[in-house]
Design a protein around this motif. Sequence first.
Motif, PDB file in Angstrom:
ATOM      1  N   ARG A 133      -7.310  -2.478 -14.635  1.00  0.00           N
ATOM      2  CA  ARG A 133      -8.366  -3.264 -13.977  1.00  0.00           C
ATOM      3  C   ARG A 133      -9.079  -2.379 -12.945  1.00  0.00           C
ATOM      4  O   ARG A 133     -10.310  -2.346 -12.873  1.00  0.00           O
ATOM      5  CB  ARG A 133      -7.749  -4.484 -13.267  1.00  0.00           C
ATOM      6  N   LEU A 190     -12.992  -0.999 -12.878  1.00  0.00           N
ATOM      7  CA  LEU A 190     -13.841  -1.222 -11.708  1.00  0.00           C
ATOM      8  C   LEU A 190     -14.483   0.088 -11.237  1.00  0.00           C
ATOM      9  O   LEU A 190     -15.692   0.156 -10.984  1.00  0.00           O
ATOM     10  CB  LEU A 190     -12.984  -1.836 -10.592  1.00  0.00           C
ATOM     11  N   ARG A 208      -9.381   4.726   0.100  1.00  0.00           N
ATOM     12  CA  ARG A 208      -7.955   4.715   0.434  1.00  0.00           C
ATOM     13  C   ARG A 208      -7.534   3.367   1.021  1.00  0.00           C
ATOM     14  O   ARG A 208      -6.404   2.937   0.858  1.00  0.00           O
ATOM     15  CB  ARG A 208      -7.637   5.848   1.419  1.00  0.00           C
ATOM     16  N   LEU A 209      -8.489   2.706   1.716  1.00  0.00           N
ATOM     17  CA  LEU A 209      -8.178   1.401   2.308  1.00  0.00           C
ATOM     18  C   LEU A 209      -8.314   0.259   1.298  1.00  0.00           C
ATOM     19  O   LEU A 209      -7.902  -0.864   1.577  1.00  0.00           O
ATOM     20  CB  LEU A 209      -9.132   1.123   3.487  1.00  0.00           C
ATOM     21  N   SER A 210      -8.906   0.545   0.166  1.00  0.00           N
ATOM     22  CA  SER A 210      -9.261  -0.528  -0.764  1.00  0.00           C
ATOM     23  C   SER A 210      -8.053  -1.184  -1.422  1.00  0.00           C
ATOM     24  O   SER A 210      -8.137  -2.315  -1.883  1.00  0.00           O
ATOM     25  CB  SER A 210     -10.171   0.027  -1.865  1.00  0.00           C
ATOM     26  N   GLY A 211      -6.949  -0.465  -1.472  1.00  0.00           N
ATOM     27  CA  GLY A 211      -5.792  -0.993  -2.183  1.00  0.00           C
ATOM     28  C   GLY A 211      -5.834  -0.708  -3.673  1.00  0.00           C
ATOM     29  O   GLY A 211      -4.953  -1.137  -4.413  1.00  0.00           O
ATOM     30  N   LEU A 212      -6.874  -0.001  -4.128  1.00  0.00           N
ATOM     31  CA  LEU A 212      -6.934   0.355  -5.554  1.00  0.00           C
ATOM     32  C   LEU A 212      -5.808   1.337  -5.883  1.00  0.00           C
ATOM     33  O   LEU A 212      -5.497   2.221  -5.078  1.00  0.00           O
ATOM     34  CB  LEU A 212      -8.288   0.997  -5.886  1.00  0.00           C
ATOM     35  N   ARG A 241      -7.812   4.530  13.448  1.00  0.00           N
ATOM     36  CA  ARG A 241      -7.509   5.118  12.132  1.00  0.00           C
ATOM     37  C   ARG A 241      -5.998   5.179  11.883  1.00  0.00           C
ATOM     38  O   ARG A 241      -5.540   5.023  10.754  1.00  0.00           O
ATOM     39  CB  ARG A 241      -8.125   6.514  12.015  1.00  0.00           C
ATOM     40  N   ALA A 262      -4.966   1.813  10.856  1.00  0.00           N
ATOM     41  CA  ALA A 262      -5.418   1.532   9.496  1.00  0.00           C
ATOM     42  C   ALA A 262      -4.535   2.219   8.452  1.00  0.00           C
ATOM     43  O   ALA A 262      -4.680   1.978   7.257  1.00  0.00           O
ATOM     44  CB  ALA A 262      -6.862   1.983   9.317  1.00  0.00           C
ATOM     45  N   LEU A 289      -4.541   5.490   8.010  1.00  0.00           N
ATOM     46  CA  LEU A 289      -5.251   6.665   7.478  1.00  0.00           C
ATOM     47  C   LEU A 289      -4.705   7.978   8.043  1.00  0.00           C
ATOM     48  O   LEU A 289      -4.944   9.035   7.472  1.00  0.00           O
ATOM     49  CB  LEU A 289      -6.754   6.559   7.773  1.00  0.00           C
ATOM     50  N   ARG A 299       0.410   2.175   2.352  1.00  0.00           N
ATOM     51  CA  ARG A 299      -0.493   1.595   1.329  1.00  0.00           C
ATOM     52  C   ARG A 299      -0.606   0.086   1.454  1.00  0.00           C
ATOM     53  O   ARG A 299      -1.682  -0.477   1.281  1.00  0.00           O
ATOM     54  CB  ARG A 299      -0.014   1.977  -0.070  1.00  0.00           C
ATOM     55  N   ARG A 347      -2.826  -0.718   4.426  1.00  0.00           N
ATOM     56  CA  ARG A 347      -4.246  -0.444   4.174  1.00  0.00           C
ATOM     57  C   ARG A 347      -4.956  -1.594   3.482  1.00  0.00           C
ATOM     58  O   ARG A 347      -6.107  -1.878   3.766  1.00  0.00           O
ATOM     59  CB  ARG A 347      -4.381   0.817   3.312  1.00  0.00           C
ATOM     60  N   ARG A 348      -4.256  -2.217   2.535  1.00  0.00           N
ATOM     61  CA  ARG A 348      -4.857  -3.325   1.798  1.00  0.00           C
ATOM     62  C   ARG A 348      -5.221  -4.490   2.710  1.00  0.00           C
ATOM     63  O   ARG A 348      -6.128  -5.248   2.412  1.00  0.00           O
ATOM     64  CB  ARG A 348      -3.853  -3.849   0.769  1.00  0.00           C
ATOM     65  N   VAL A 396      -5.916  -4.373   6.100  1.00  0.00           N
ATOM     66  CA  VAL A 396      -6.761  -4.123   7.275  1.00  0.00           C
ATOM     67  C   VAL A 396      -8.184  -3.808   6.828  1.00  0.00           C
ATOM     68  O   VAL A 396      -8.418  -3.407   5.683  1.00  0.00           O
ATOM     69  CB  VAL A 396      -6.219  -2.958   8.142  1.00  0.00           C
ATOM     70  N   LEU A 441     -11.523  -1.547   8.242  1.00  0.00           N
ATOM     71  CA  LEU A 441     -11.971  -0.587   9.253  1.00  0.00           C
ATOM     72  C   LEU A 441     -13.479  -0.419   9.167  1.00  0.00           C
ATOM     73  O   LEU A 441     -14.012  -0.083   8.108  1.00  0.00           O
ATOM     74  CB  LEU A 441     -11.285   0.766   9.030  1.00  0.00           C
ATOM     75  N   TRP A 481     -16.574  -3.381  -3.348  1.00  0.00           N
ATOM     76  CA  TRP A 481     -15.450  -3.340  -2.404  1.00  0.00           C
ATOM     77  C   TRP A 481     -14.729  -4.694  -2.353  1.00  0.00           C
ATOM     78  O   TRP A 481     -13.520  -4.746  -2.133  1.00  0.00           O
ATOM     79  CB  TRP A 481     -15.936  -2.934  -1.008  1.00  0.00           C
ATOM     80  N   ARG A 508     -14.391  -6.793  -4.924  1.00  0.00           N
ATOM     81  CA  ARG A 508     -13.546  -6.875  -6.127  1.00  0.00           C
ATOM     82  C   ARG A 508     -12.328  -5.960  -5.995  1.00  0.00           C
ATOM     83  O   ARG A 508     -11.235  -6.299  -6.445  1.00  0.00           O
ATOM     84  CB  ARG A 508     -14.349  -6.490  -7.371  1.00  0.00           C
ATOM     85  N   ALA A 509     -12.526  -4.797  -5.379  1.00  0.00           N
ATOM     86  CA  ALA A 509     -11.390  -3.885  -5.166  1.00  0.00           C
ATOM     87  C   ALA A 509     -10.313  -4.554  -4.321  1.00  0.00           C
ATOM     88  O   ALA A 509      -9.121  -4.306  -4.515  1.00  0.00           O
ATOM     89  CB  ALA A 509     -11.871  -2.598  -4.506  1.00  0.00           C
ATOM     90  N   GLY A 554      -9.751  -7.684  -4.338  1.00  0.00           N
ATOM     91  CA  GLY A 554      -9.290  -8.891  -5.022  1.00  0.00           C
ATOM     92  C   GLY A 554     -10.072 -10.135  -4.655  1.00  0.00           C
ATOM     93  O   GLY A 554      -9.658 -11.250  -4.981  1.00  0.00           O
ATOM     94  N   ARG A 557     -13.976  -8.623   2.307  1.00  0.00           N
ATOM     95  CA  ARG A 557     -12.585  -8.213   2.070  1.00  0.00           C
ATOM     96  C   ARG A 557     -11.587  -9.115   2.783  1.00  0.00           C
ATOM     97  O   ARG A 557     -10.404  -9.117   2.458  1.00  0.00           O
ATOM     98  CB  ARG A 557     -12.377  -6.767   2.538  1.00  0.00           C
TER      99      ARG A 557
END
Lengths: 225, 235
Positions: free
Chosen positions: A3, A7, A85-89, B48, B51, B53, B73, B76-77, B79, B81, B101, B103-104, B106, B149
């Motif tokens: 998925r 995307l 990197r923050l997207s969670g992909l 950061r 977040a 990073l 990881r 990150r999902r 938060v 930024l 972004w 859709r990424a 969810g 998001r």
Amino acid sequence: MFRDAALVAGKDLRIELRSRVGLNQVAPFALLVLVLFAFALDPDRGVLRRATPGLFWITVMLATLLAVQRSFAAESADGTRDQLRLSGLDPAGIFLGKLVGIAAELLALEVLLLGGVAILYSAHLRELQLLLPTCLAAAVGLGAAGTLYGALVAGVRGRETLLPLLLLPIVAPVLIGATSAFEAALGGADLTVAQGWRWLALLIVFALVYVGAGILAFGSLLEES
Amino acid sequence: MEFVVHLRSAVSLLGRFPALAGVDLDVAPGEIVLVQGPNGAGKSTLLRTCAGLLPVVAGTAEVLGHDLVVDRRTVRRRVGLLGHATGLYDDLTVADNVHFWARAAGAAPADAEAAIDRAGLAGRLHDVQVARLSAGQRRRTALAVLLARRPELWLLDEPHAGLDVDGRELVDELVKGAAAAGATVLLASHDLDRATALAHRSVTISGGTIVSGAPADVAATTAATAAAAEVAHVS
């Protein structure tokens, strides 16, 4: 993972559609290279015809560099890498998505260049059942290696010049395999079609190795670069 | 109490060099905390780090209940930024960016459209390429991405920068709305009047450490306030 790959691939292809860089710059560049080779070798039409497979694939390699640089320039601009990197992909999904984006561009370019060599070099496009899978396997192999090395150099100063230095030696097996498979298909060398299929097998192995390596390593590359 | 941000002697690296030099910070759920300090003090680095990073190499660092050392990881999902960079693709339109972004993360397409509308980008800006936008419009688009998001922790680095009066008011509304909806906000700003009015409390960072507003200060202030109330009650 798939998925996320769909995307990212959709996003990259949409970037190409909106910017038209591939259509307006990469494709004309590749055709121009074919024309320049034709000018350079035109006095001896026999040499041009014999060299067609090699010239075709060298042109594709040069276009690969542009496609990879373009793909990762979008991920380096204005904080998009951090957002990615923050997207969670899933990093493996990002890798596959970018690979599909680059490979799709290369495949379209290869089809265009096939027309180019048919017209400019008078190449007879026979054995399409060997030519087309060769184009596909080479596009995936080049896309996979390009995506890995594009990510590797993305955060490095001088990445535009570093990428060709790193990538071109790595993709030499694709150049050799694809050129040989084309020679077999076009019938201009001593290779038989059966030997051409063996070169295609090499291309498939190369593509599988780099797809596997990319799925495993892309997360670390995304973190480190 | 389970804190959304819980840092103790946290040290993070920027490249090979320490960027945060032992930060203590607690942020409770639903709080809006202003991080202030001079240029180069470590405000952006703190955001950061929260977040996920930047790597935390010493101390304790937990965000949304997850250890930043081992589980960046997942953090990150959850938060969002908004930094100095907008994180937008120049060749895509406003809608393309927000939808991608969203859709990424969810989120549904309807959430993306609602965020575009909320950020004041519906109508003629909806399908404009980001490369053609002004700095303020890009900032609004980045805000729309953040909204779509729906992060649990908002990390805002100079959120008012580059925005007109309407845009700054929009930021204030969004931050208050996020906090009211249960999100937590950590914001760094030089626009102290506006940010102070927005925040529940502030902390000051200098040289990569919190110099005021650290948990020990907060505890001391709370104890002093309680003692004063007790004295007032007795007298």
